[in-house]
Design an enzyme around this catalytic site. Structure first.
Site, PDB file in Angstrom:
ATOM      1  N   GLY A  46       0.791  -1.241   0.000  1.00  0.00           N
ATOM      2  CA  GLY A  46       0.000   0.000   0.000  1.00  0.00           C
ATOM      3  C   GLY A  46       0.815   1.279   0.000  1.00  0.00           C
ATOM      4  O   GLY A  46       0.322   2.320   0.449  1.00  0.00           O
TER       5      GLY A  46
ATOM      6  N   ASN B 267       1.625   3.018  -2.637  1.00  0.00           N
ATOM      7  CA  ASN B 267       0.958   3.966  -3.548  1.00  0.00           C
ATOM      8  C   ASN B 267      -0.304   4.547  -2.910  1.00  0.00           C
ATOM      9  O   ASN B 267      -0.599   5.730  -3.096  1.00  0.00           O
ATOM     10  CB  ASN B 267       0.647   3.303  -4.887  1.00  0.00           C
ATOM     11  CG  ASN B 267       1.853   3.294  -5.802  1.00  0.00           C
ATOM     12  OD1 ASN B 267       2.241   4.317  -6.342  1.00  0.00           O
ATOM     13  ND2 ASN B 267       2.477   2.132  -5.926  1.00  0.00           N
TER      14      ASN B 267
ATOM     15  N   MET C 229      -3.702  -7.102  -7.271  1.00  0.00           N
ATOM     16  CA  MET C 229      -3.142  -8.170  -8.104  1.00  0.00           C
ATOM     17  C   MET C 229      -4.235  -9.064  -8.703  1.00  0.00           C
ATOM     18  O   MET C 229      -4.233 -10.279  -8.508  1.00  0.00           O
ATOM     19  CB  MET C 229      -2.168  -9.016  -7.280  1.00  0.00           C
ATOM     20  CG  MET C 229      -1.040  -8.215  -6.656  1.00  0.00           C
ATOM     21  SD  MET C 229      -0.051  -7.344  -7.875  1.00  0.00           S
ATOM     22  CE  MET C 229       0.940  -8.700  -8.458  1.00  0.00           C
ATOM     23  N   ARG C 230      -5.174  -8.432  -9.413  1.00  0.00           N
ATOM     24  CA  ARG C 230      -6.219  -9.208 -10.083  1.00  0.00           C
ATOM     25  C   ARG C 230      -6.563  -8.517 -11.388  1.00  0.00           C
ATOM     26  O   ARG C 230      -6.505  -7.284 -11.464  1.00  0.00           O
ATOM     27  CB  ARG C 230      -7.498  -9.226  -9.232  1.00  0.00           C
ATOM     28  CG  ARG C 230      -7.482 -10.067  -8.015  1.00  0.00           C
ATOM     29  CD  ARG C 230      -8.832  -9.931  -7.321  1.00  0.00           C
ATOM     30  NE  ARG C 230      -9.912 -10.438  -8.148  1.00  0.00           N
ATOM     31  CZ  ARG C 230     -10.396 -11.674  -8.090  1.00  0.00           C
ATOM     32  NH1 ARG C 230      -9.908 -12.528  -7.230  1.00  0.00           N
ATOM     33  NH2 ARG C 230     -11.378 -12.062  -8.871  1.00  0.00           N
TER      34      ARG C 230
ATOM     35  N   HIS D 261       1.549   0.841 -13.106  1.00  0.00           N
ATOM     36  CA  HIS D 261       2.346  -0.342 -13.434  1.00  0.00           C
ATOM     37  C   HIS D 261       3.823   0.055 -13.465  1.00  0.00           C
ATOM     38  O   HIS D 261       4.166   1.107 -14.020  1.00  0.00           O
ATOM     39  CB  HIS D 261       1.906  -0.889 -14.797  1.00  0.00           C
ATOM     40  CG  HIS D 261       2.626  -2.142 -15.179  1.00  0.00           C
ATOM     41  ND1 HIS D 261       2.331  -3.357 -14.604  1.00  0.00           N
ATOM     42  CD2 HIS D 261       3.649  -2.352 -16.049  1.00  0.00           C
ATOM     43  CE1 HIS D 261       3.143  -4.275 -15.111  1.00  0.00           C
ATOM     44  NE2 HIS D 261       3.946  -3.693 -15.982  1.00  0.00           N
TER      45      HIS D 261
ATOM     46  N   GLU E  51       6.751   6.348  -9.023  1.00  0.00           N
ATOM     47  CA  GLU E  51       5.335   5.960  -8.897  1.00  0.00           C
ATOM     48  C   GLU E  51       4.624   6.880  -7.917  1.00  0.00           C
ATOM     49  O   GLU E  51       3.504   7.319  -8.156  1.00  0.00           O
ATOM     50  CB  GLU E  51       5.208   4.509  -8.406  1.00  0.00           C
ATOM     51  CG  GLU E  51       5.638   3.469  -9.400  1.00  0.00           C
ATOM     52  CD  GLU E  51       5.302   2.068  -8.904  1.00  0.00           C
ATOM     53  OE1 GLU E  51       4.214   1.858  -8.354  1.00  0.00           O
ATOM     54  OE2 GLU E  51       6.155   1.163  -9.069  1.00  0.00           O
TER      55      GLU E  51
HETATM   56  C1  GRF Z   1       3.736  -1.105  -7.437  1.00  0.00           C
HETATM   57  O1  GRF Z   1       5.007  -1.322  -7.963  1.00  0.00           O
HETATM   58  C2  GRF Z   1       2.729  -0.921  -8.544  1.00  0.00           C
HETATM   59  O2  GRF Z   1       3.256  -0.285  -9.673  1.00  0.00           O
HETATM   60  C3  GRF Z   1       2.354  -2.336  -8.877  1.00  0.00           C
HETATM   61  O3  GRF Z   1       2.332  -3.019  -7.649  1.00  0.00           O
HETATM   62  C4  GRF Z   1       3.183  -2.335  -6.730  1.00  0.00           C
HETATM   63  C5  GRF Z   1       2.326  -1.983  -5.565  1.00  0.00           C
HETATM   64  O4  GRF Z   1       3.075  -1.434  -4.495  1.00  0.00           O
HETATM   65  N1  GRF Z   1       1.092  -2.377  -9.595  1.00  0.00           N
HETATM   66  P1  GRF Z   1       2.311  -0.798  -3.263  1.00  0.00           P
HETATM   67  O5  GRF Z   1       1.379  -1.875  -2.693  1.00  0.00           O
HETATM   68  O6  GRF Z   1       1.553   0.397  -3.740  1.00  0.00           O
HETATM   69  O7  GRF Z   1       3.410  -0.441  -2.300  1.00  0.00           O
END
Ligand code: GRF
Length: 206
Positions: free
Chosen positions: A13, A15, A91-92, A110, A175
């Site tokens: 989490g 992001n 992750m889906r 991504h 990101e």
């Molecule tokens: C990130 O690298 C994002 O780009 C990818 O999964 C990861 C998630 O990281 N889709 P977080 O859970 O936000 O730390």
């Protein structure tokens, strides 16, 4: 559009945290209406609760099919009057019930410069391919895997000595800058998806 976000997570989490922080700093004018995880052990759930957000788990094992699972997620989002859905390490694959409920209203981040290296372990794919530049992409979600129209991208160099961990860390910094900016753009600007492209409506003065 109004500005209620639904954030979908599966893991740590970070992001999600960058979105929370951007809202707190006044850089993103939005509110997080609900955080949904498909895993009970996702560390992001703790972050969400520490930030005072409503955080719920919706688990595949409680639903007999993918369709019904996606419909249940859509229902939680709609009951919180979410306007924009942000996948943040969810992750889906997103199925039809969710895409129909939020047409062009789901974003994903991504860790590669799409269309290079979609799917799992994008940073490892980039290293193994030998690219000199990689990065992060925020895109509109469609039925494909990491395939929808690109909203924003950020590039980072790939160094000789990089490992998956060091490259992932360099991309993650970007990101965390990119996702709040992309969300603000999607909320503030007038735009359309034309073919594969995310097109700003210049006539609207954006
Ligand atoms: C990130 O690298 C994002 O780009 C990818 O999964 C990861 C998630 O990281 N889709 P977080 O859970 O936000 O730390």
């Amino acid at each position: 559009m109004s500005r209620r976000l639904g954030i979908l997570i599966s893991g740590r989490g970070s992001n999600l945290q960058s979105i929370v922080d951007a809202i707190r700093r006044g850089e993103l004018e939005a509110e997080i209406a609900v955080v949904i995880s498909n895993r009970t052990e996702a560390a992001g759930l703790m972050r969400a609760r520490e930030a005072g957000l409503e955080a719920v788990c919706v688990l595949q094992k409680d639903y007999p099919s993918r369709e019904l699972y996606d419909a249940a997620v859509a229902q939680v989002l709609q009951s919180h009057h979410v306007d924009l859905v942000c996948l943040a390490g969810f992750m889906r694959l997103i199925g039809e019930p969710l895409l129909r409920a939020f047409p062009n209203r789901i974003l994903n981040i991504h860790p590669s410069l799409l269309p290079a290296f979609p799917g799992l372990e994008a940073q490892r794919q980039a290293l193994e391919y030998g690219v000199r530049v990689s990065g992060a992409t925020v895109h509109v979600v469609d039925a494909g895997l990491d395939a929808g129209a690109i909203v924003l991208q950020a590039a980072v160099p790939v160094m000789e000595a990089d490992t998956v961990e060091s490259l992932s860390a360099r991309i993650l910094v970007e990101e965390h800058r990119l996702y709040p900016r992309a969300i603000a753009l999607v909320l503030d600007a007038k735009w359309r998806v034309v073919g594969r492209r995310f097109v700003l409506d210049a006539a609207a003065g954006v």
